[in-house]
Structures are given as structure tokens and as C-alpha cells.
Design a protein around this motif. Structure first.
Motif, short mmCIF file in Angstrom:
data_model
loop_
_atom_site.label_atom_id
_atom_site.label_comp_id
_atom_site.label_asym_id
_atom_site.label_seq_id
_atom_site.Cartn_x
_atom_site.Cartn_y
_atom_site.Cartn_z
N VAL A 14 59.31 36.20 31.35
CA VAL A 14 60.11 35.31 32.19
C VAL A 14 59.64 33.86 32.11
CG1 VAL A 14 60.54 37.22 33.80
CG2 VAL A 14 58.69 35.60 34.30
N ILE A 15 58.51 33.60 31.44
CA ILE A 15 57.97 32.25 31.35
C ILE A 15 58.75 31.46 30.30
CG2 ILE A 15 55.92 30.86 30.86
CD1 ILE A 15 54.25 33.37 31.56
N VAL A 16 59.13 30.23 30.65
CA VAL A 16 59.87 29.39 29.72
C VAL A 16 59.22 28.01 29.65
CG1 VAL A 16 62.07 30.56 30.06
CG2 VAL A 16 61.45 28.64 31.54
N LEU A 17 59.37 27.37 28.50
CA LEU A 17 58.89 26.00 28.30
C LEU A 17 60.08 25.06 28.44
CD1 LEU A 17 56.58 24.06 27.46
CD2 LEU A 17 57.26 24.47 25.08
N ARG A 18 59.98 24.10 29.37
CA ARG A 18 61.13 23.22 29.62
C ARG A 18 60.66 21.80 29.93
NH1 ARG A 18 62.28 26.60 34.81
NH2 ARG A 18 63.93 27.46 33.48
N ASP A 19 61.62 20.89 29.94
CA ASP A 19 61.37 19.51 30.33
C ASP A 19 61.52 19.38 31.84
OD1 ASP A 19 60.96 18.17 27.76
OD2 ASP A 19 63.04 18.69 27.36
N VAL A 20 60.52 18.81 32.49
CA VAL A 20 60.53 18.64 33.94
C VAL A 20 59.97 17.26 34.28
CG1 VAL A 20 60.24 21.12 34.36
CG2 VAL A 20 58.22 19.64 34.22
N PRO A 21 60.20 16.78 35.50
CA PRO A 21 59.63 15.48 35.89
C PRO A 21 58.10 15.52 35.91
CG PRO A 21 61.42 16.11 37.35
CD PRO A 21 61.12 17.31 36.52
N LYS A 22 57.50 14.42 35.55
CA LYS A 22 56.05 14.31 35.61
C LYS A 22 55.61 14.26 37.07
CE LYS A 22 54.37 11.38 32.69
NZ LYS A 22 53.90 10.10 32.06
N PRO A 23 54.60 15.06 37.50
CA PRO A 23 54.19 15.04 38.91
C PRO A 23 53.42 13.77 39.26
CG PRO A 23 52.70 16.41 37.65
CD PRO A 23 53.80 15.99 36.70
N GLU A 24 53.52 13.37 40.50
CA GLU A 24 52.81 12.19 40.99
C GLU A 24 51.66 12.62 41.90
OE1 GLU A 24 53.27 9.19 39.98
OE2 GLU A 24 55.01 9.71 38.74
N PRO A 25 50.48 12.03 41.73
CA PRO A 25 49.33 12.45 42.55
C PRO A 25 49.42 11.92 43.98
CG PRO A 25 48.71 10.65 41.10
CD PRO A 25 50.12 11.01 40.74
N GLY A 26 49.27 12.80 44.94
CA GLY A 26 49.25 12.40 46.34
C GLY A 26 47.86 11.94 46.74
N PRO A 27 47.63 11.69 48.03
CA PRO A 27 46.33 11.20 48.51
C PRO A 27 45.19 12.12 48.09
CG PRO A 27 47.97 11.02 50.23
CD PRO A 27 48.62 11.79 49.12
N GLY A 28 44.13 11.53 47.56
CA GLY A 28 42.95 12.27 47.18
C GLY A 28 43.06 13.06 45.90
N ARG A 29 44.19 12.93 45.22
CA ARG A 29 44.39 13.70 43.99
C ARG A 29 44.42 12.78 42.77
NH1 ARG A 29 48.85 18.47 45.33
NH2 ARG A 29 47.52 19.59 46.82
N MET A 105 45.18 17.45 40.13
CA MET A 105 43.91 18.06 40.53
C MET A 105 43.44 17.47 41.84
SD MET A 105 41.98 17.82 36.82
CE MET A 105 40.65 18.93 37.24
N SER A 106 42.83 18.31 42.68
CA SER A 106 42.21 17.82 43.91
C SER A 106 40.70 18.04 43.90
CB SER A 106 42.83 18.51 45.13
OG SER A 106 42.72 19.91 45.03
N ALA A 107 40.18 18.74 42.88
CA ALA A 107 38.74 18.92 42.69
C ALA A 107 38.48 18.81 41.19
CB ALA A 107 38.28 20.28 43.22
N TRP A 108 37.39 18.17 40.82
CA TRP A 108 37.14 17.96 39.41
C TRP A 108 35.69 17.55 39.20
CZ3 TRP A 108 40.26 14.79 42.41
CH2 TRP A 108 39.71 13.55 42.75
N ALA A 109 35.28 17.54 37.95
CA ALA A 109 33.98 16.99 37.54
C ALA A 109 34.15 16.40 36.15
CB ALA A 109 32.90 18.07 37.53
N ARG A 110 33.29 15.45 35.83
CA ARG A 110 33.35 14.86 34.49
C ARG A 110 32.87 15.88 33.44
NH1 ARG A 110 32.00 10.24 37.46
NH2 ARG A 110 33.35 8.44 37.02
N ILE A 111 33.51 15.88 32.29
CA ILE A 111 33.10 16.74 31.20
C ILE A 111 31.85 16.13 30.55
CG2 ILE A 111 33.74 17.74 28.97
CD1 ILE A 111 36.66 17.55 29.85
N PRO A 112 30.76 16.87 30.46
CA PRO A 112 29.52 16.31 29.89
C PRO A 112 29.67 16.01 28.40
CG PRO A 112 29.11 18.36 31.10
CD PRO A 112 30.59 18.25 30.92
N GLU A 113 28.85 15.11 27.92
CA GLU A 113 28.79 14.83 26.49
C GLU A 113 28.41 16.11 25.75
OE1 GLU A 113 29.57 12.12 24.79
OE2 GLU A 113 30.20 11.13 26.64
N GLY A 114 29.05 16.34 24.63
CA GLY A 114 28.74 17.52 23.83
C GLY A 114 29.55 18.75 24.20
N VAL A 115 30.34 18.68 25.26
CA VAL A 115 31.19 19.79 25.69
C VAL A 115 32.63 19.44 25.37
CG1 VAL A 115 31.99 21.18 27.66
CG2 VAL A 115 29.58 20.46 27.51
#
Length: 317
Positions: A14-29, A105-115
Motif C-alpha cells: 500500500v506504500i506509494v511514492l508521490r509528490d507532496v508539499p515540503k513540511p515546515e518546521p514548527g517551534p523547536g523543530r 525533527m524535534s530531537a537530534w545530535a550532530r553526526i561525528p566525524e568519520g561516521v
């Protein structure tokens, strides 16, 4: 943007690939240009209707674990800049999620060098689950831990984190992952007849604690087939001598019947910076088996559901 969505519940068909609007980040995201999205068994459960009463109405997206480059900042998002490489969980409260050209995203971390972005996207769920499981099981430095199903992503993360904590590890795994697990310091044996005896021999006696990370109902010895409701848990109880010293991350029905522990995963993702640090130091990693493009989702789902992936499956752009 391109995004994977589903309009009705069912199989991955049932999964399909389609064109959709780009999401906008809300507060803190923040919004990222997605470069890698990890696939988990939970994705197929969500597509099949799991959490239908808790997630937003259809259409919905899939994909929890993402890595990419920060593209936009919501009001109040601090500690990150446009262009930073980050990883973590995608938000799920809109019509798209991580499997898209852009993700919020509302939670994240920087990707370390070498990863790499693929390696980073493989980490969040496995690391979070394994960390909670070890804490809930009460594993202490110097103890001997059996990780059953160590070839799974959660199992591999648990082995690595346990060794880092000073815990000795015996692991059960198939031939695909056995050598890699031995290389990082675990004593490994395969599945099949006599496995409980082989684990006991490697342990030099009784196992202190056991963590079951195998798919639901996974067995470690054919002799356990007399107890189908328990899967492998009866053998793990036998090896530790106490159901309170056994924890499962998957077989909750058997755990309730047999009295073993379970991990109620509260995916807060408040240790992302710690996971990033450990990944950068080479302590924490999950094997990436294969990568796919968004339009190959059905092929990826087929391999994932076969339970023969041999590591993490990643969607890439």
C-alpha cells in the motif's frame, strides 16, 4: 518533494511514492534534507495499522530514523545551524515522516566525524532500545551477559554497549554476524540443537543475566519446542536460574506467562549526544546490510520482513 506515504492499512504494497508539499518546521523543530533513513520492523507494523488511533489520519508517512543536513530552523531551535549534519528520530505527527526528501525533527545530535549518514541513520532505535534494556535488566560490570539474537540491530548495539560498560558477553548469532561479534569481544555460538549446552560451556557455568533480542518467539534450541508459548525464554531462564534475570525486548506475551522482565521502551531520545559520542569513538555501531532508493521500498520491505537482512536496511538519497 518526493515522499513515501500510505492511504490505507495493509502490507507494504500500500506504500506509494508521490509528490507532496515540503513540511515546515514548527517551534523547536528543524528540517533536514534527508540523506539516509533507517527501516525497522515497526515500520511495517505501523503500515498494517499499529497505533492507528494515536497517529494522525491518513495519509501517513513511514521511517523513524534519519540522517541528513539541516535545511531550515523552526522558531526557538537552538544549538544547531543550517548545513550541520545531524541524525535522530523524524517526527510522525504529519502526513510524511522520515522516508522523504525532507524530514522534520524535534530531537537530534550532530553526526561525528568519520561516521557516514548511513551509519548514523542505523543507530537511534537500536541504541535507545539496547540502552534501556541493559538498564532495566540491571547488568553490572564484571557480570556475564547472554545476548540472544545478537545478530539483530538491537542485539549488536546491546553487545557493544555491554562490553563498553565492562560486562562480559556471550552472544548467539547466525554465521553472517558471528565473526564481527567475536571481533569486538563477544564469545559467540550459533543456533540449533545443543545451543543451551554450548552457551553454558562458553560461560563456564551459569549465566548471570540474559537479554533476548531475537524476533518474537525465536528459539535457541529445538528442545524448547515443547513450550511454544515461551519461545527461547525457558532456555534463558534455565541458563540464569531465575526468570527475574531474563529480559526480552520482543516476546511480551511469553514474558507475562513465564515471569521474565520486559522493556517498556520510552523512546525519549534524550541520549542522542551520548550515542553520537560513542559512535564517534567507534564504540557504538550497527551493521548496515544494504541500501535502497525510495522507489525500491517494496524490495526493501520484502527483505526486512524475511528476517534475513543480516543488518540494517537504509533508504538513501
Amino acid at each position: 518533494m518526493k515522499a513515501l506515504q500510505f492511504d490505507r492499512f495493509g502490507s507494504p504494497d500500500v506504500i506509494v511514492l508521490r509528490d507532496v508539499p515540503k513540511p515546515e518546521p514548527g517551534p523547536g523543530r528543524i528540517r533536514i534534507a534527508m540523506r539516509a533513513c533507517g527501516l525497522t520492523p515497526a515500520d511495517w507494523a505501523v503500515v498494517d495499522g499499529l497505533l492507528a488511533d494515536q497517529l494522525p489520519r491518513l495519509p501517513r508517512g513511514l521511517g523513524v530514523e534519519v540522517a541528513g543536513t539541516v535545511d531550515a530552523l523552526g522558531e526557538g531551535a537552538i544549538g544547531v545551524e543550517i548545513g550541520d549534519r545531524v541524525f535522530g528520530p523524524a517526527t510522525f505527527d504529519g502526513p510524511t515522516a522520515g522516508a522523504a526528501e525532507y524530514a522534520l525533527m524535534s530531537a537530534w545530535a550532530r553526526i561525528p566525524e568519520g561516521v557516514t549518514v548511513e551509519q548514523a541513520a542505523a543507530l537511534p532505535v537500536a541504541a535507545e532500545t539496547a540502552w534501556h534494556a541493559l538498564d532495566d535488566l540491571g547488568v553490572r560490570p564484571g557480570e556475564l551477559l547472554l545476548v540472544h539474537g545478537a545478530g539483530t540491530t538491537v542485539g549488536e548495539a546491546a553487545v557493544r554497549l555491554a562490553l563498553h560498560r565492562g560486562v562480559r558477553v556471550v552472544a548467539t548469532a547466525g554465521p553472517t554476524r558471528a565473526a564481527a561479534l567475536e571481533e569486538i569481544g563477544a564469545h559467540v555460538t550459533g543456533y540449533g540443537d545443543g545451543m543451551a549446552e554450548r552457551v553454558a560451556a562458553l560461560a563456564g557455568g551459569r549465566v548471570d543475566r540474559a537479554l533476548d533480542t531475537a524476533p518474537t518467539g525465536g528459539r535457541i534450541d529445538r528442545a524448547d519446542q515443547a513450550s511454544p508459548a515461551g519461545g527461547s525464554l525457558p532456555a534463558l531462564i534455565g541458563l540464569t536460574g531465575d526468570p527475574d534475570r531474563v529480559l526480552t525486548v520482543s516476546d511480551f506475551a511469553a514474558a507475562a506467562e513465564l515471569g521474565t522482565r520486559i522493556t517498556q521502551i520510552d523512546l525519549r531520545y534524550d541520549r542522542m549526544d551520548e550515542f553520537a559520542r560513542l559512535a564517534g569513538e567507534g564504540v557504538l555501531a550497527v551493521s548496515v546490510a544494504r541500501t535502497y532508493t525510495l522507489d525500491q521500498i517494496k524490495e526493501a520491505a520484502e527483505l526486512s520482513q524475511s528476517r534475513r537482512s543480516g543488518g540494517k536496511l537504509i533508504l538513501v538519497l
